[in-house]
Design an enzyme around this catalytic site. Structure first.
Site, PDB file in Angstrom:
ATOM      1  N   ASN A 100       0.699  -1.621   0.270  1.00  0.00           N
ATOM      2  CA  ASN A 100       0.035  -0.049  -0.171  1.00  0.00           C
ATOM      3  C   ASN A 100       1.048   1.443   0.077  1.00  0.00           C
ATOM      4  O   ASN A 100       1.625   0.796   1.245  1.00  0.00           O
ATOM      5  CB  ASN A 100      -0.609  -0.023   1.546  1.00  0.00           C
ATOM      6  CG  ASN A 100      -1.959   1.178   1.184  1.00  0.00           C
ATOM      7  OD1 ASN A 100      -2.928   1.458   0.311  1.00  0.00           O
ATOM      8  ND2 ASN A 100      -1.405   2.360   2.163  1.00  0.00           N
ATOM      9  N   GLU A 101       0.715   2.325  -0.762  1.00  0.00           N
ATOM     10  CA  GLU A 101       1.400   3.406  -0.792  1.00  0.00           C
ATOM     11  C   GLU A 101       2.908   3.351  -0.739  1.00  0.00           C
ATOM     12  O   GLU A 101       3.137   3.886   0.127  1.00  0.00           O
ATOM     13  CB  GLU A 101       0.735   4.627  -0.297  1.00  0.00           C
ATOM     14  CG  GLU A 101      -0.704   4.794  -0.386  1.00  0.00           C
ATOM     15  CD  GLU A 101      -1.226   6.102   0.203  1.00  0.00           C
ATOM     16  OE1 GLU A 101      -2.009   6.982   0.159  1.00  0.00           O
ATOM     17  OE2 GLU A 101      -1.047   5.653   1.482  1.00  0.00           O
ATOM     18  N   GLU A 154      -7.273   5.697  -3.799  1.00  0.00           N
ATOM     19  CA  GLU A 154      -7.980   6.214  -2.596  1.00  0.00           C
ATOM     20  C   GLU A 154      -8.712   8.234  -3.103  1.00  0.00           C
ATOM     21  O   GLU A 154      -7.756   8.676  -3.876  1.00  0.00           O
ATOM     22  CB  GLU A 154      -7.354   6.705  -1.588  1.00  0.00           C
ATOM     23  CG  GLU A 154      -6.674   4.985  -1.534  1.00  0.00           C
ATOM     24  CD  GLU A 154      -5.449   5.584   0.342  1.00  0.00           C
ATOM     25  OE1 GLU A 154      -5.660   6.374   0.613  1.00  0.00           O
ATOM     26  OE2 GLU A 154      -4.975   4.597  -0.044  1.00  0.00           O
ATOM     27  N   TRP A 197      -3.940  14.643   7.918  1.00  0.00           N
ATOM     28  CA  TRP A 197      -2.756  14.348   7.951  1.00  0.00           C
ATOM     29  C   TRP A 197      -1.957  16.380   7.820  1.00  0.00           C
ATOM     30  O   TRP A 197      -0.953  16.407   7.835  1.00  0.00           O
ATOM     31  CB  TRP A 197      -1.708  13.281   6.982  1.00  0.00           C
ATOM     32  CG  TRP A 197      -2.888  13.379   5.935  1.00  0.00           C
ATOM     33  CD1 TRP A 197      -3.712  12.404   5.610  1.00  0.00           C
ATOM     34  CD2 TRP A 197      -2.590  13.916   4.637  1.00  0.00           C
ATOM     35  NE1 TRP A 197      -3.863  12.386   4.411  1.00  0.00           N
ATOM     36  CE2 TRP A 197      -3.387  13.882   3.686  1.00  0.00           C
ATOM     37  CE3 TRP A 197      -1.703  14.828   4.641  1.00  0.00           C
ATOM     38  CZ2 TRP A 197      -3.506  13.640   2.333  1.00  0.00           C
ATOM     39  CZ3 TRP A 197      -1.479  15.845   3.315  1.00  0.00           C
ATOM     40  CH2 TRP A 197      -2.409  14.751   1.952  1.00  0.00           C
ATOM     41  N   PHE A 243     -10.207  10.940  12.404  1.00  0.00           N
ATOM     42  CA  PHE A 243     -10.647  12.211  12.066  1.00  0.00           C
ATOM     43  C   PHE A 243     -10.763  12.153  10.659  1.00  0.00           C
ATOM     44  O   PHE A 243     -10.776  13.401   9.887  1.00  0.00           O
ATOM     45  CB  PHE A 243      -9.713  13.301  13.021  1.00  0.00           C
ATOM     46  CG  PHE A 243      -9.878  13.718  14.422  1.00  0.00           C
ATOM     47  CD1 PHE A 243     -11.224  13.974  14.641  1.00  0.00           C
ATOM     48  CD2 PHE A 243      -9.313  13.480  15.255  1.00  0.00           C
ATOM     49  CE1 PHE A 243     -11.840  13.910  16.027  1.00  0.00           C
ATOM     50  CE2 PHE A 243      -9.584  13.298  16.584  1.00  0.00           C
ATOM     51  CZ  PHE A 243     -10.632  13.119  16.595  1.00  0.00           C
TER      52      PHE A 243
END
Length: 673
Positions: free
Chosen positions: A157-158, A315, A323, A365
């Site tokens: 992932n990434e 995504e 972030w 969040f």
């Protein structure tokens, strides 16, 4: 050739424009899963990514595997008609691995170790990490390789998001091996790195280390090679996992790129040919002056990586991320508008991180398709609105974007430009690339973003912003394109060094001097806050040059300062085409003026009207139809001249299409033969 055609030649493994998400089911009790299936069906979710960070769940102890929970969720998704984007689970090692083998942990340039507790706590070159990761992939591939729910594989992932550059001993040895393969012998390496400077000549491969922090500036050629090595090391990780998957499955394989303003460590031109599907993650970056313009650029670059074919957005966020320094929600209608901008620029799937907003953890969040407040919310209603829109746009899938203009973009040039010792810290590669893309976008011109080695024959105009590092073959190809009738616009600090970061002697801009009909004898950077005025009234900042024309004509000159009377913008007839040079950082409106003239003389047709960036018009073409996306980011209704069938409202347009403020319209037109 460094740039090749990607592997993917087959259609996407879903129908229409796909809608998907990351599903971190392990964060929720099983009772929630069944509710989620109902909601996913209501939202029209086609594709769900699972097991992205599943290593510690499916291998809780070394060599002991437990697939019970993953089996349940994959079977449940399949029973509900939802296909699976299955992660290999290797994105972050489990605590037992870093506890038992701390040597796998990444080391930064100052020699300090980074510890577990976040994600990607591993060195890409660690043989211990690779051994354990590939053992896990073998288990996952064997178990699910023929599962009927499997639509595609998601490797890690990434990759490189946090750990792209590692300076530990394992990386040092891998770097030496990489250099030996690249150069063959130390004499060749010493020439390439210019080690006669500062007594850096190497007599033994063992003397070479990664470019850890030093008391002075580091060798710039070594820095670029370390970037190349690091990108290749992570690509090796991907390829090793993909090879195992192909031994057990015929499903397409990919990983999520990070084509975005704040990630620069991977050379995706080298990665793209290894992908069965080109996938990208993109989040609006509110640290930028114009986040929406950067979204369009990232989509165009992702399409370039896909060689012009459809790609997927792996995504994005429904609202705020978690972030950035200030995490701003999306205004009403913005999520739909941003999403359809990706579709307009070639995406055939839109996926979100994530399905259900987390109640715990570092990303609690981060927005999601199902927000903390549940489904009686504007956010959920906007998800349903997007799903409905994608259903209406299903026929657009498989079509490709029309563009007559290209921007040359190169990660290696980015690395070489934004290095330690340079004429001006005010010159940043991506700033200059964004500036020309934004200007073309505001001119209504759709632009492909391609590698310097790409085939340029289909383009009327090619723009070359700040291509500091360029290979001989790529410079020759651009010159031949212009000689054959194409047009080019080259901006300052281009063509200065070869692939070894060696200055091209004889006057700047080195590789492009003959094409442009100019020679520059000295750079004259401007101090912070400094500016200059040109004869035309245009203003510029950051950079100027002491330039002389050889065969070029002067279009504009500096009107003040020490370079008063010196050419600042030139145009040269080269064969049957023209090559422009912009020797300074023009203000946005003035850069737009130069590019307007250049693309008009090249015969480029704008897809839409000129605007301040609030209006985007992009054409996708498939079969006998053209699909025109008209995106109104502004606060006022607009009208666009076009006749056809509007897909989102189902209405037939007359001769003028009305696009309300903040909305998107997509018009299908029949193409005449």
């Amino acid at each position: 050739m460094r740039h090749q055609t990607p592997r993917h030649s087959r259609p996407m493994p879903w129908q229409g424009i796909g809608l998907g998400c990351d599903y971190n089911f392990e964060q929720w009790p099983e009772s929630v899963w069944h509710e989620d299936m109902t909601l996913m069906r209501a939202a029209g979710v086609d594709l769900v990514a699972v097991n992205i960070f599943g290593w510690s769940a499916i291998e809780p102890q070394p060599g002991r595997y437990d697939f019970t929970t993953l089996d349940k969720i994959i079977d449940l998704l399949h029973a509900n008609g939802i296909r699976v984007n299955l992660g290999t689970g290797t994105a972050s090692p489990p605590p037992w691995l870093t506890h038992r083998h701390p040597e796998v942990l990444p080391v930064t340039a100052d020699g300090t170790t980074r510890y577990p507790g976040g994600r990607q706590a591993f060195c890409p070159s660690s043989p211990v990490f690779r051994e354990h990761a590939l053992t896990l992939v073998e288990q996952v591939a064997r178990r699910y390789g023929d599962h009927p729910a499997l639509a595609m594989w998601h490797v890690s992932n990434e990759l490189g998001c946090h750990n792209a550059l590692c300076y530990d001993d394992a990386s040092a040895q891998a770097f030496r091996d990489w250099l030996a393969r690249r150069y063959g012998d130390l004499d060749s390496l010493n020439r390439a790195w210019g080690t006669a400077f500062w007594s850096q000549r190497y007599a033994d491969w063992a003397e070479i280390d990664p470019p850890r922090l030093t008391l002075s500036t580091r060798n710039p050629a070594q820095l670029v090679d370390f970037q190349r090595f690091s990108s290749d090391a992570l690509l090796e990780c991907y390829l090793a996992e993909a090879d195992i998957l192909r031994g057990h499955s015929s499903a397409p394989i990919t990983t999520n790129f990070m084509v975005t303003a704040h990630i620069r460590n991977l050379d995706y031109w080298k990665w793209a040919p290894a992908m069965d599907v080109i996938a990208n993650d993109h989040y609006l970056d509110h640290r930028l002056a114009d986040p929406t313009a950067e979204l369009s650029f990232a989509a165009d670059l992702t399409r370039g990586l896909a060689a012009g074919q459809p790609w997927m957005l792996m995504e994005q966020a429904t609202g705020a991320v978690n972030w950035q320094p200030y995490n701003l929600p999306k205004a009403p209608g913005q999520m739909l508008r941003n999403s359809l901008t990706h579709v307009a620029r070639g995406a055939d799937a839109l996926c979100f991180f994530q399905w259900r907003a987390s109640a715990q953890g570092a990303e609690k969040f981060h927005s999601a398709m199902v927000p903390h407040a549940g489904t009686e919310t504007a956010g959920w209603r906007q998800v349903l609105e997007l799903s409905s829109a994608l259903d209406r746009l299903a026929e657009v899938s498989g079509s490709t974007v029309e563009a007559e203009t290209a921007i040359l973009f190169d990660w290696e040039s980015w690395w070489a430009t934004d290095t330690e010792a340079r004429p001006s810290q005010g010159v940043r590669y991506l700033d200059q690339v964004h500036a020309v893309h934004r200007a073309l976008r505001e001119l209504g011109v759709t632009t492909d973003v391609v590698a310097p080695s790409a085939d340029l024959s289909r383009y009327r105009a090619v723009v070359v912003p700040c291509l500091h590092m360029v290979r001989d073959a790529d410079a020759a190809a651009l010159a031949e394109h212009v000689r054959a009738g194409g047009h080019a616009v080259v901006t300052f600090y281009s063509g200065i060094v070869d692939e070894h970061d060696r200055i091209r002697l004889g006057g700047y801009p080195g590789a492009f001097r003959d094409l442009l009909g100019i020679t520059v004898e000295e750079f004259v950077p401007l101090p912070p806050g400094g500016d200059t005025v040109l004869d035309s009234g245009a203003r510029a900042t950051v950079w100027t040059e002491l330039l002389h024309t050889t065969s070029a004509e002067t279009i504009d000159r500096y009107a003040d300062g020490p370079l008063a009377g010196v050419p600042a913008v030139t145009r040269n007839h080269h064969g049957s085409g023209q090559a422009w040079y912009v020797a300074t950082a023009l203000d946005p409106a003035d850069l737009r003026d130069v590019l307007r003239r250049a693309v008009r003389e090249a015969g480029v047709s704008a897809a839409g009207p000129e605007s301040d960036g609030t209006v985007e018009v992009v054409h996708r073409r498939g079969g006998e139809h053209r699909y025109t996306f008209v995106i109104n980011h502004g606060a006022k209704d607009i009208e666009h001249p076009i006749t056809g069938h509007e897909l989102l409202t189902g209405e037939h347009t007359g001769t003028v299409l009305r696009v309300p403020a903040g909305t998107v319209r997509v018009v299908r037109q029949e193409l005449t033969r």
